[in-house]
Design a protein around this motif. Structure first.
Motif, PDB file in Angstrom:
ATOM      1  N   ASN A  26     -11.079   2.648   8.197  1.00  0.00           N
ATOM      2  CA  ASN A  26     -10.582   1.426   8.825  1.00  0.00           C
ATOM      3  C   ASN A  26     -11.709   0.699   9.560  1.00  0.00           C
TER       4      ASN A  26
ATOM      5  N   ASP B 267      -0.696   2.502  -4.731  1.00  0.00           N
ATOM      6  CA  ASP B 267      -2.151   2.642  -4.750  1.00  0.00           C
ATOM      7  C   ASP B 267      -2.812   1.367  -4.217  1.00  0.00           C
ATOM      8  N   THR B 268      -2.360   0.926  -3.087  1.00  0.00           N
ATOM      9  CA  THR B 268      -2.919  -0.268  -2.460  1.00  0.00           C
ATOM     10  C   THR B 268      -2.650  -0.179  -0.953  1.00  0.00           C
ATOM     11  N   ALA B 269      -3.020  -1.231  -0.245  1.00  0.00           N
ATOM     12  CA  ALA B 269      -2.865  -1.186   1.213  1.00  0.00           C
ATOM     13  C   ALA B 269      -2.245  -2.469   1.726  1.00  0.00           C
TER      14      ALA B 269
ATOM     15  N   ARG C 230     -10.638   4.242  -1.555  1.00  0.00           N
ATOM     16  CA  ARG C 230     -10.298   3.409  -2.709  1.00  0.00           C
ATOM     17  C   ARG C 230      -8.940   2.727  -2.518  1.00  0.00           C
ATOM     18  N   GLY C 231      -7.988   3.485  -1.987  1.00  0.00           N
ATOM     19  CA  GLY C 231      -6.624   2.979  -1.847  1.00  0.00           C
ATOM     20  C   GLY C 231      -6.472   1.836  -0.854  1.00  0.00           C
ATOM     21  N   VAL C 232      -7.432   1.674   0.052  1.00  0.00           N
ATOM     22  CA  VAL C 232      -7.303   0.576   1.028  1.00  0.00           C
ATOM     23  C   VAL C 232      -8.254  -0.574   0.707  1.00  0.00           C
ATOM     24  N   GLY C 233      -8.890  -0.533  -0.447  1.00  0.00           N
ATOM     25  CA  GLY C 233      -9.687  -1.682  -0.884  1.00  0.00           C
ATOM     26  C   GLY C 233     -11.161  -1.631  -0.543  1.00  0.00           C
TER      27      GLY C 233
ATOM     28  N   MET D 298     -13.902  -0.943   7.003  1.00  0.00           N
ATOM     29  CA  MET D 298     -13.244  -2.131   6.438  1.00  0.00           C
ATOM     30  C   MET D 298     -13.308  -3.313   7.413  1.00  0.00           C
TER      31      MET D 298
ATOM     32  N   SER E 256      -2.620   2.260   4.105  1.00  0.00           N
ATOM     33  CA  SER E 256      -2.395   2.598   2.698  1.00  0.00           C
ATOM     34  C   SER E 256      -0.896   2.792   2.440  1.00  0.00           C
TER      35      SER E 256
ATOM     36  N   TYR F  95      -5.907  -1.512   8.143  1.00  0.00           N
ATOM     37  CA  TYR F  95      -5.549  -1.369   6.737  1.00  0.00           C
ATOM     38  C   TYR F  95      -4.708  -0.106   6.578  1.00  0.00           C
TER      39      TYR F  95
END
Lengths: 293, 418
Positions: free
Chosen positions: B222, A132-134, B249-252, B225, A143, A141
């Motif tokens: 992307n 649950d991050t990238a 959410r998962g990429v910040g 971001m 995932s 970015y």
């Protein structure tokens, strides 16, 4: 440009593998039973709902997440057993028009059942905490969840290829797909093989629902976002060919990703151009069915 | 003419006359039938069903207090299926059944079918939820009344509200569907941010467009971001918006942006995202009974009580108030007109001011556009059921943010003083 290309590659592969997870069951059942199951997306949707019901909105761990997807696969596989007994099994020797109508009705039935149980509200499921991050590659970015989907898609393809080409079970299925009468005369239990094929196809739909639900709003329409691409992939890949479908899914994913990145003002058009090109240049698909699979 | 023929003719005439009179008397003494046409199925159902609940409560409240003109209200409900052609068919059917008071158009797509039909049907039509500009511009006719702010007022007010509550956010960006509504709402929002920013020093970057029904937003996320923006307007609605937040959410993206405003999903997004709701998410809203100014408004308290009693749900969606307000506008118009006849109700509503859970409302006489306070809610995650919470409400007086009335004339932002 290089950064964008890297992003297009990752994004395209992730989309392609997501399409493949859905399309695998669709092309499997077509390859063996010659049934175009219009309700496949509905069973994908039910798989997603079942995964949500069992695992909740936030899976506790990666293994719990995969375990829940497998449980969804088993549940939908069982539904496949029932569906085969009461619907598909009775359509073995009828005109394909009846099959299309029956599976369309089945799709509406599934949507109605889902609405009755889970209502019209939207739900969301998050990826497991481990992914649950990238990661940042250049200016892109990526995932970790999409990398997980790529890995599961590749693994699913490898397992299906192994079963179909290296194991006795696959050879039996191919024999039944090629000539069921001849397969029966040499002692193969054809109805049992056909039934197991349906179960496997449905289980694949359920597994895909469980794996892909963190990427999409969960509603009765969740299947529609994937099923269109799944059908396109089956057509481009060659009806009934798992290998062809796999390649077609990657092509579709990459083309769509490049379209969204480099020509965003013409969103979605490249996929249809690709389909048109294949229908004109290679209407039989990449790997045309010669006895299927 | 033979005497027998003459007698037969007289008898038939008398019978017909008596029959008609009896029908008329029955219509005047029976329940007052109000047609309701919302999206109760299809992709518009999450909105339409909330409007429906509010309208039902309004009818129940009036009936409990003795009804209208001494008659009980009977809602004749139809499903427009979020389809313009279906909304037209439903309106014709209701008019054919003798119903001249209609509430509908929970979304612009159905209102665009409904609005032009009203004069032909000689009906009063309340456009309950459609914010599209044509309703009170090129499609305007005297039979329709709109009970929500239009897009220009709504999204200009939203931009103003967000820049006034977040003056420290200097760079903004929007993601919106590539269509009339998406382009307009992002434009109105961005223009207001620039106009009302302290010192007018806010920058609004180019909008990132996507498809309204898209399911994969990774490319757009992307781009967001990679931008320098700290404030974001999300013009994607419905299920697509929730998919956007899931993927973002998962990429910040939650860490990158200091504030996000969304097009109006409100509690639909909160309920779906739960604990994973963006912590400073602002939304177009209508009502929250626990917060001021609703908390001290008896009409709001009554609406909440009636909602909980009729549903058992303690967390009413804000759109319920919009549905109740739309119905109350019509009911108060009938009450003021002391008649349910179309012309009398129109005349009464043009000068009507009525009280709602969100404060007093009235109609602008020239284009029948509702004048009311616009509310914006700040939402975030919560540990308690339903796992999201509304922290505060901001408000803007919509009369300050309305374009000049121009019924019959297509709206063009270039015509407005900049």
């Amino acid at each position: 440009m290089i950064n964008q290309s890297v992003f297009v590659l990752f994004n395209g592969l992730a989309s392609g593998m997501a399409f493949f997870l859905v399309a695998a069951g669709l092309t499997w059942v077509f390859g063996i039973l010659k049934i175009l199951n219009l309700a496949h997306g509905a069973f994908f949707m039910l798989g997603a709902y079942i995964a949500y019901t069992i695992g909740g909105a936030s899976p506790g761990s990666l293994w719990a997440f995969i375990g829940v997807a497998l449980l969804a696969a088993i549940a939908i596989g069982m539904m496949g057993l029932v569906t085969d007994k009461f619907v598909l099994g009775r359509l073995r020797n009828v005109d394909y028009h009846y099959v299309l109508i029956a599976t369309f009705g089945l799709m509406l039935f599934c949507e109605g059942v889902a609405k009755a149980i889970w209502g019209s509200d939207y739900y969301s499921v998050m990826p497991p905490p481990e992914v649950d991050t990238a990661v940042k590659i250049g200016s892109s970015y990526i995932s970790l969840y999409t990398i997980l989907v790529i890995a599961i898609g590749l693994a699913a393809f490898a397992v299906l290829e192994l079963i179909m080409n290296r194991m006795w079970a696959g050879k039996i299925m191919r024999a039944v797909a090629n000539d069921p009468w001849m397969a029966g005369t040499i002692g193969i239990n054809v109805p049992m093989v056909l039934m197991l094929s349906v179960v496997a196809s449905f289980a694949l739909a359920g597994f895909a629902g469980g794996i892909l639900v963190p990427n999409q709003t969960l509603s009765v329409h969740v299947g529609s976002s994937f099923i269109l691409y799944a059908f396109l992939a089956v057509v481009i890949g060659g009806l009934g060919s798992i290998r062809g479908t796999f390649i077609a899914c990657i092509l579709l994913g990459l083309v769509e990703s490049a379209n969204a990145t480099f020509l965003p003002e013409y969103g979605g058009i490249a996929v249809y151009i690709l389909l048109a090109v294949f229908l004109v240049a290679r209407p039989q698909g990449l790997f045309p069915p010669q006895g299927a699979l | 003419m033979k005497r027998r023929t003459l007698l037969k003719g007289l008898a038939a005439g008398a019978g017909l006359s008596l029959g008609m009179k009896a029908t008329y008397l029955r219509a005047q003494s029976g329940p007052l039938k109000i047609g309701v046409s919302y999206a109760l199925s299809g992709v518009g159902a999450p909105v339409g069903t909330q409007f429906m609940k509010g309208t039902e409560i309004a009818a129940m409240q009036v009936n409990r207090d003795g009804g209208l003109l001494g008659r009980q209200i009977e809602l004749v409900v139809r499903d427009d299926k979020y389809n313009s052609a279906e909304s037209v068919a439903v309106a014709r059917e209701l008019a054919g059944a003798g119903i001249n008071l209609l509430i509908g158009g929970s979304q612009t797509v159905t209102a665009l079918g409904l609005a032009p039909l009203a004069p032909e049907l000689n009906a009063v039509v309340i456009i309950a939820g459609a914010a599209g500009m044509p309703v009170t511009h090129e499609l305007f006719n005297r039979n329709i009344f709109r009970t929500v702010a239009n897009n220009y007022t709504q999204y200009s007010s939203f931009g103003r509200s967000l820049i006034e509550t977040h003056p420290e956010v200097k760079t903004w960006i929007s993601i919106a569907p590539d269509g009339d509504f998406g382009r307009d709402s992002a434009l109105f929002f961005g223009n207001a941010v620039k106009k009302y920013a302290p010192g007018k020093d806010a920058t609004v970057l180019d909008t990132i467009f996507t498809q309204g029904t898209a399911t994969d937003f990774r490319t757009q996320i992307n781009a967001l971001m990679s931008s320098k923006a700290e404030g974001l307007y999300v013009g994607i609605a419905g299920a697509a918006q929730i998919s956007f937040f899931q993927q973002a959410r998962g990429v910040g993206l939650y860490d990158k942006f200091k504030v996000i405003g969304e097009v109006g999903n409100g509690e639909v997004t909160g309920k779906a995202m739960g604990r994973n709701t963006y912590p400073n998410l602002w939304s177009i809203s209508y009502w929250n009974n626990d917060l001021e100014p609703f908390k001290s408004n008896p009409l709001s308290q009554q609406l909440y009580k009636d909602y909980v009693e009729s549903t058992g749900n303690k967390f009413p969606p804000a759109l319920v108030m919009a549905g109740q307000r739309s119905a109350m506008a019509l009911f108060e118009g009938v009450r003021k007109a002391k008649s349910s006849e179309t012309d009398a109700v129109i005349a009464a509503m043009e000068d009507l001011t009525f009280q709602t859970p969100g404060g007093p409302c009235s109609f602008r006489k020239e284009d029948h556009q509702l004048i009311a306070t616009s509310y914006y809610s700040q939402m975030g995650p919560s540990d308690k059921d339903p796992f999201y919470k509304i922290m505060q409400m901001a408000q803007i007086d919509s009369s300050q943010m309305m374009e000049p009335a121009a019924p019959g004339v297509k709206f063009d932002i270039k015509d407005l003083p900049q």
